[in-house]
Design an enzyme around this catalytic site. Structure first.
Site, short mmCIF file in Angstrom:
data_model
loop_
_atom_site.label_atom_id
_atom_site.label_comp_id
_atom_site.label_asym_id
_atom_site.label_seq_id
_atom_site.Cartn_x
_atom_site.Cartn_y
_atom_site.Cartn_z
N LYS A 105 0.76 -1.64 0.24
CA LYS A 105 0.11 0.06 -0.34
C LYS A 105 0.66 0.96 0.25
O LYS A 105 0.49 2.14 -0.71
CB LYS A 105 -1.19 0.11 1.29
N GLY A 134 -6.34 -6.21 3.87
CA GLY A 134 -5.63 -7.96 4.56
C GLY A 134 -6.49 -9.02 3.15
O GLY A 134 -6.39 -8.78 2.26
N GLU A 190 4.24 -3.62 10.71
CA GLU A 190 4.96 -3.18 9.21
C GLU A 190 6.27 -3.07 9.90
O GLU A 190 6.39 -3.26 11.03
CB GLU A 190 4.32 -1.44 9.59
N ASP A 201 -0.06 3.66 8.35
CA ASP A 201 -0.10 1.97 7.34
C ASP A 201 -1.57 2.50 6.41
O ASP A 201 -1.73 2.92 5.57
CB ASP A 201 -0.43 1.01 7.73
N LYS A 205 -3.81 3.31 3.08
CA LYS A 205 -5.01 2.52 2.27
C LYS A 205 -6.05 3.54 2.22
O LYS A 205 -6.98 3.05 1.52
CB LYS A 205 -5.60 1.27 3.62
P1 NDP Z 1 8.42 -9.36 5.48
O1 NDP Z 1 9.39 -7.77 6.56
O2 NDP Z 1 7.76 -10.30 6.26
O3 NDP Z 1 8.94 -10.04 4.60
C1 NDP Z 1 9.90 -8.91 3.82
C2 NDP Z 1 10.43 -9.91 2.40
O4 NDP Z 1 11.03 -9.27 1.76
C3 NDP Z 1 11.46 -10.86 3.35
O5 NDP Z 1 12.06 -11.47 2.53
C4 NDP Z 1 12.67 -10.28 2.59
O6 NDP Z 1 13.88 -10.90 2.96
C5 NDP Z 1 12.42 -9.46 1.41
N1 NDP Z 1 13.28 -7.97 0.81
C6 NDP Z 1 12.93 -7.51 2.31
N2 NDP Z 1 14.06 -6.53 1.48
C7 NDP Z 1 14.55 -7.20 -0.13
C8 NDP Z 1 15.25 -7.00 -1.06
N3 NDP Z 1 15.67 -5.59 -1.38
N4 NDP Z 1 15.17 -7.94 -1.87
C9 NDP Z 1 14.81 -8.30 -2.01
N5 NDP Z 1 13.91 -9.28 -0.61
C10 NDP Z 1 13.90 -8.57 -0.04
O7 NDP Z 1 7.12 -8.31 5.25
P2 NDP Z 1 5.80 -8.03 5.29
O8 NDP Z 1 5.32 -9.99 4.72
O9 NDP Z 1 5.41 -8.31 6.15
O10 NDP Z 1 5.18 -7.96 4.52
C11 NDP Z 1 5.29 -7.61 3.28
C12 NDP Z 1 4.43 -6.66 1.93
O11 NDP Z 1 3.28 -7.10 2.31
C13 NDP Z 1 4.37 -4.96 2.40
O12 NDP Z 1 4.82 -4.06 1.26
C14 NDP Z 1 3.63 -5.00 3.93
O13 NDP Z 1 2.86 -3.64 3.54
C15 NDP Z 1 2.44 -5.88 2.60
N6 NDP Z 1 0.75 -6.29 3.80
C16 NDP Z 1 1.90 -7.27 4.71
C17 NDP Z 1 0.32 -8.12 5.73
C18 NDP Z 1 0.94 -8.74 7.07
O14 NDP Z 1 -0.10 -9.07 7.91
N7 NDP Z 1 1.65 -8.16 6.96
C19 NDP Z 1 -1.04 -7.90 5.42
C20 NDP Z 1 -1.54 -6.69 3.87
C21 NDP Z 1 0.04 -6.33 3.73
P3 NDP Z 1 14.27 -12.33 3.99
O15 NDP Z 1 13.13 -12.42 4.07
O16 NDP Z 1 15.80 -12.75 3.21
O17 NDP Z 1 15.16 -11.06 4.81
N1 HSE Z 2 0.69 -3.90 9.57
C1 HSE Z 2 -0.68 -4.08 8.76
C2 HSE Z 2 -1.33 -3.80 9.55
C3 HSE Z 2 -0.20 -5.48 7.67
O1 HSE Z 2 -1.47 -4.41 10.73
O2 HSE Z 2 -3.14 -3.73 9.67
C4 HSE Z 2 -1.83 -5.85 7.06
O3 HSE Z 2 -1.84 -4.57 5.69
#
Ligand code: NDP
Ligand code: HSE
Length: 437
Positions: A105, A134, A190, A201, A205
């Protein structure tokens, strides 16, 4: 059938959740798309990190360009987060002719206008259901389901972490810091949790929701009022409760005569309102359309599996555009016609429910014993019994029984036997109790 080949950028909470749900539901998903989906490349920051994944092997690279430049990749899932260098990866994927699905987002709220232009020029799609709320399909609802309406307003709890924190402070008297720590452990927060607690955040959204609700470009985030939950104390929560209110991290967008109002801040809302009952990591958005009236969309707002649900829904949507004609883009019954499977339709006798029974019984000794005997003989356990005495000493009094979960077949037989008792007179009632688990 040739598989659709997918490249994933980021394999954290959302990336690994998406992988796991794709593995677990692969057959069901292929019945919807008509083609199997195969993840062929995954880029992460640290390829050597141990990963908790199920169902098959995948090779990791630390080079996102190995994914977005790979000629074999049809669709890129951007699940890293943040704006730079991710904006460059998404641009590159689009200009390389790949469709993009993202949960990001922040990226869309700040660079969406430019990225959508690139996608249109490239004839490719950026799908972003997972970026807001989500697992709730709120983007689909606003873009498609409510297309007949002039949307008047949106009011919602759209950040799971801040709602989880305030709910824990209220219900379990936990501290702010303790709840934030738990939200981080559960993967809700986040990468920089100030985005959650300061309302940033939710602002990202809201910017996306307001744009698709009102038909306006994405706004400059700095122009939108934004306040966080950092100043809310346990004392505020207690006083609000005493006054009949609940404190919720709210996002509001409304049309007015003069323009559009957009704001994010904690608000007191009456405990009677449905939004006040949205607790923990759950999100909800109340949308008012001029034709449909007020609708409430509710579900898990963060976390691996709910977010994966939205990512994969977008993926399925994009795959359906790859090789279907416009008429058949979404099959009439959602699954491909040749993938519909016949399953036994269970007769009601094979279902189970708890029951409310009102039995009109003669007011005399021993009646209750007869009724409970019959229920017992059919393995029906009683949860509670109610019988109010009467000053008028009526001849017939209602006996109300709540049963535990019971096989329908047993219930029907017991009801017949109860009706045949000389001490049971006239029509009572039986209503099933739905547990809504
Ligand atoms: P995480 O921090 O859990 O995961 C991020 C991932 O990106 C990791 O696997 C990391 O690698 C990888 N990464 C970071 N920097 C780089 C880079 N420069 N090149 C390649 N890979 C990279 O984040 P989330 O999964 O929580 O969130 C991901 C996205 O989804 C965000 O935009 C977030 O706002 C969105 N989101 C998250 C939700 C949630 O509930 N968590 C819900 C809805 C949206 P490594 O594993 O090696 O560290
Ligand atoms: N950090 C976000 C939240 C993840 O807590 O709502 C879902 O977008």
């Amino acid at each position: 059938m040739t598989p659709v080949r997918i490249g994933i950028l980021g394999f954290g909470t959302v990336g690994s959740g998406t992988w796991n749900v794709l593995a677990e539901n692969s057959e069901e998903i292929a019945r919807r798309t008509g083609r199997p989906l195969e993840v062929i490349k995954v880029a992460v920051k640290n390829p050597d990190k141990p990963r908790d994944i199920s169902g098959g092997d995948v090779s990791f690279t630390d080079d996102p360009y190995a994914v977005v430049d790979c000629p074999d990749v049809d669709i890129v899932l951007e699940l890293i987060g943040g704006t730079e260098p991710v904006r460059e990866y998404v641009q590159r994927a689009l200009t390389n002719g790949k469709h993009v699905v993202t949960a990001n987002k922040e990226l869309l709220a700040t660079h969406g206008n430019e990225l959508f232009r690139t996608a249109e020029q490239a004839g490719r799609v950026i799908a972003y259901e997972a970026s807001v709320c989500g697992g709730i399909p709120i983007i689909k609802a606003l873009r498609e389901g409510l297309a007949a309406n002039r949307i008047e307003s949106l009011v919602g709890v759209i950040n799971g972490t801040s709602n989880y924190i305030l709910s824990g402070m209220k219900e379990n008297q936990c501290s702010f810091a303790e709840m934030l720590g738990k939200a981080q452990q559960l993967g809700y927060a986040e990468a920089d949790p100030t985005f959650d607690v300061e309302g940033i955040d939710a602002l990202h959204k809201l910017n996306i929701l307001a744009s698709i609700a009102f038909g306006i470009p994405l706004q400059r985030c700095t122009d939108v009022y934004c306040g966080g939950i950092g100043a809310i104390s346990v004392e505020d929560i207690a006083f609000a409760t005493e006054l009949g209110y609940c404190i919720k991290p709210l996002a509001v967008a409304k049309r007015s005569e003069h323009g559009v109002e957009m704001r994010v801040h904690p608000s007191l809302i009456s405990e009677q309102r449905l939004l006040a009952k949205v607790n923990g990591v759950m999100n909800a958005v109340s949308v008012t359309g001029n034709a449909v009236g007020r609708m409430l969309y509710y579900g898990a707002g963060a976390g691996a599996q709910p977010t994966a649900s939205a990512v994969i829904a977008d993926l399925v949507d994009v795959v359906r555009t790859l090789d279907c004609d416009s008429v058949a883009r979404v099959p009439h019954l959602a699954f491909q016609p040749d993938a519909l499977a016949q399953v036994p339709l269970l007769p009601i006798e094979q279902t189970k429910s708890a029951n409310y029974l009102r039995i009109q019984a003669i007011n005399q000794a021993g009646v209750l014993a007869e009724i409970t005997r019959i229920l017992g003989e059919h393995e029906i356990s009683i949860e509670s019994i109610l019988q109010h005495g009467s000053e008028q000493h009526e001849e017939i009094l209602p006996v109300v029984i709540v049963t535990q979960e019971t096989m329908e077949e047993n219930m029907q037989t017991a009801l017949k036997e109860l009706e045949e008792l000389d001490t049971v007179i006239g029509k009572g009632n039986r209503i099933r109790i739905e547990s809504l688990d």
